[in-house]
Design a protein around this motif. Structure first.
Motif, short mmCIF file in Angstrom:
data_model
loop_
_atom_site.label_atom_id
_atom_site.label_comp_id
_atom_site.label_asym_id
_atom_site.label_seq_id
_atom_site.Cartn_x
_atom_site.Cartn_y
_atom_site.Cartn_z
N ASP A 129 27.60 -15.77 69.92
CA ASP A 129 28.67 -14.99 70.55
C ASP A 129 28.81 -13.64 69.86
O ASP A 129 28.89 -13.55 68.64
N ALA A 130 28.88 -12.59 70.66
CA ALA A 130 28.96 -11.23 70.14
C ALA A 130 30.34 -10.63 70.42
O ALA A 130 31.08 -11.09 71.28
N THR A 131 30.64 -9.58 69.66
CA THR A 131 31.86 -8.81 69.86
C THR A 131 31.45 -7.45 70.42
O THR A 131 30.59 -6.78 69.85
N LEU A 132 32.07 -7.07 71.51
CA LEU A 132 31.81 -5.76 72.11
C LEU A 132 32.82 -4.77 71.55
O LEU A 132 34.03 -4.98 71.65
N VAL A 133 32.33 -3.70 70.94
CA VAL A 133 33.19 -2.65 70.41
C VAL A 133 33.30 -1.56 71.47
O VAL A 133 32.28 -1.04 71.95
N VAL A 134 34.53 -1.26 71.86
CA VAL A 134 34.78 -0.31 72.95
C VAL A 134 35.69 0.80 72.44
O VAL A 134 36.72 0.54 71.81
N ARG A 135 35.30 2.04 72.71
CA ARG A 135 36.19 3.18 72.45
C ARG A 135 37.05 3.38 73.68
O ARG A 135 36.54 3.38 74.80
N VAL A 136 38.34 3.55 73.45
CA VAL A 136 39.27 3.71 74.57
C VAL A 136 40.24 4.83 74.21
O VAL A 136 40.62 4.99 73.05
N GLU A 137 40.62 5.60 75.21
CA GLU A 137 41.62 6.65 75.00
C GLU A 137 42.95 6.00 74.63
O GLU A 137 43.31 4.95 75.16
N GLY A 138 43.68 6.66 73.74
CA GLY A 138 44.91 6.12 73.19
C GLY A 138 45.88 5.51 74.18
O GLY A 138 46.29 4.36 74.03
N PRO A 139 46.29 6.26 75.23
CA PRO A 139 47.28 5.71 76.15
C PRO A 139 46.81 4.47 76.92
O PRO A 139 47.62 3.70 77.41
N TYR A 140 45.51 4.25 76.99
CA TYR A 140 44.98 3.13 77.77
C TYR A 140 44.59 1.95 76.89
O TYR A 140 44.11 0.93 77.40
N ALA A 141 44.80 2.06 75.59
CA ALA A 141 44.39 0.98 74.68
C ALA A 141 45.18 -0.30 74.96
O ALA A 141 44.60 -1.39 74.97
N ILE A 142 46.46 -0.18 75.20
CA ILE A 142 47.27 -1.39 75.44
C ILE A 142 46.86 -2.04 76.76
O ILE A 142 46.79 -3.26 76.87
N GLU A 143 46.54 -1.21 77.74
CA GLU A 143 46.08 -1.73 79.03
C GLU A 143 44.74 -2.45 78.87
O GLU A 143 44.51 -3.50 79.44
N MET A 144 43.86 -1.86 78.06
CA MET A 144 42.56 -2.48 77.80
C MET A 144 42.75 -3.78 77.02
O MET A 144 42.04 -4.76 77.28
N GLN A 145 43.71 -3.83 76.12
CA GLN A 145 43.97 -5.04 75.37
C GLN A 145 44.40 -6.18 76.30
O GLN A 145 43.96 -7.31 76.15
N TYR A 146 45.25 -5.86 77.26
CA TYR A 146 45.69 -6.89 78.22
C TYR A 146 44.56 -7.31 79.15
O TYR A 146 44.49 -8.47 79.57
N ALA A 147 43.68 -6.37 79.48
CA ALA A 147 42.59 -6.67 80.41
C ALA A 147 41.36 -7.25 79.71
O ALA A 147 40.39 -7.63 80.38
N ALA A 148 41.36 -7.32 78.38
CA ALA A 148 40.18 -7.76 77.63
C ALA A 148 39.64 -9.12 78.08
O ALA A 148 38.42 -9.26 78.26
N PRO A 149 40.46 -10.14 78.27
CA PRO A 149 39.90 -11.43 78.71
C PRO A 149 39.18 -11.33 80.06
O PRO A 149 38.13 -11.95 80.26
N GLN A 150 39.73 -10.54 80.97
CA GLN A 150 39.08 -10.38 82.28
C GLN A 150 37.77 -9.61 82.14
O GLN A 150 36.77 -9.94 82.79
N ILE A 151 37.75 -8.60 81.28
CA ILE A 151 36.53 -7.81 81.08
C ILE A 151 35.45 -8.66 80.43
O ILE A 151 34.28 -8.59 80.81
N VAL A 152 35.83 -9.48 79.46
CA VAL A 152 34.87 -10.40 78.83
C VAL A 152 34.28 -11.33 79.88
O VAL A 152 33.07 -11.56 79.93
N GLU A 153 35.13 -11.85 80.75
CA GLU A 153 34.66 -12.73 81.82
C GLU A 153 33.71 -11.99 82.77
O GLU A 153 32.68 -12.54 83.18
N ARG A 154 34.04 -10.75 83.11
CA ARG A 154 33.17 -9.96 83.99
C ARG A 154 31.82 -9.69 83.35
O ARG A 154 30.79 -9.74 84.02
N ILE A 155 31.83 -9.38 82.05
CA ILE A 155 30.56 -9.13 81.34
C ILE A 155 29.70 -10.38 81.36
O ILE A 155 28.51 -10.33 81.69
N ASN A 156 30.30 -11.50 81.02
CA ASN A 156 29.54 -12.76 80.97
C ASN A 156 29.06 -13.17 82.36
O ASN A 156 27.96 -13.69 82.51
N THR A 157 29.87 -12.92 83.37
CA THR A 157 29.44 -13.21 84.74
C THR A 157 28.32 -12.27 85.15
O THR A 157 27.35 -12.69 85.79
N TYR A 158 28.42 -11.01 84.78
CA TYR A 158 27.40 -10.01 85.12
C TYR A 158 26.05 -10.41 84.55
O TYR A 158 25.03 -10.28 85.22
#
Length: 157
Positions: free
Chosen positions: A62-91
């Protein structure tokens, strides 16, 4: 053995270079970088970018994906992280990423390709009549559109 001197697709020349650069960042495949906007979604994709995949040294898969995100969107990315991980693994079709580590920082703007020009409907209809009948209606529509675009360009010059 002689090398061919004819034209070659740009992807043949650039592909290995991009693959090498992505390989140094831990990406075994460049699709996670090139398809990031599709994976992260239209809201977060342009405001973030994958930096690297960190593979554990203990042999765990299992790997960790390091993502750079603009400051105001970091909290949004944090909430969406489980969905993004699922999309990556599905992809990719296998569980390669288990978590996302966020790094706040500026994300360089991406150059968005221009939207295709829509031809004049009258020119499309005229070209459609001139090309005749086709078994494949999609091909006929595409050729009529192409013909209308070519005629439109000729009229401009």
């Amino acid at each position: 053995m002689r090398k061919p001197f004819g034209p070659r697709p740009l992807a043949d020349l650039v592909g290995p270079t991009i693959a090498d650069a992505c390989g140094r960042a831990g990406f075994s495949t460049v699709e996670i970088v090139t398809s990031w906007d599709e994976i992260a979604g239209p809201e977060l994709g342009p405001r973030s970018m994958p930096l690297k995949l960190q593979w554990p040294r203990d042999g765990n898969q299992d790997a960790t994906l390091v993502v750079r995100v603009e400051g105001p969107y970091a909290i949004e990315m944090q909430y969406a992280a489980p969905q993004i991980v699922e999309r990556i693994n599905t992809y990719f079709g296998w569980r390669c990423v288990t978590r996302i580590a966020l790094r706040q920082g500026p994300v360089p703007p991406r150059r968005v390709p221009p939207r295709p020009v829509e031809p004049d409907p009258a020119l499309v209809a005229q070209a459609r009549q001139e090309i005749g009948t086709f078994e494949n209606e999609g091909l006929a529509a595409s050729l009529a559109r192409l013909g209308a675009l070519v005629r439109g360009e000729r009229r401009k010059s």
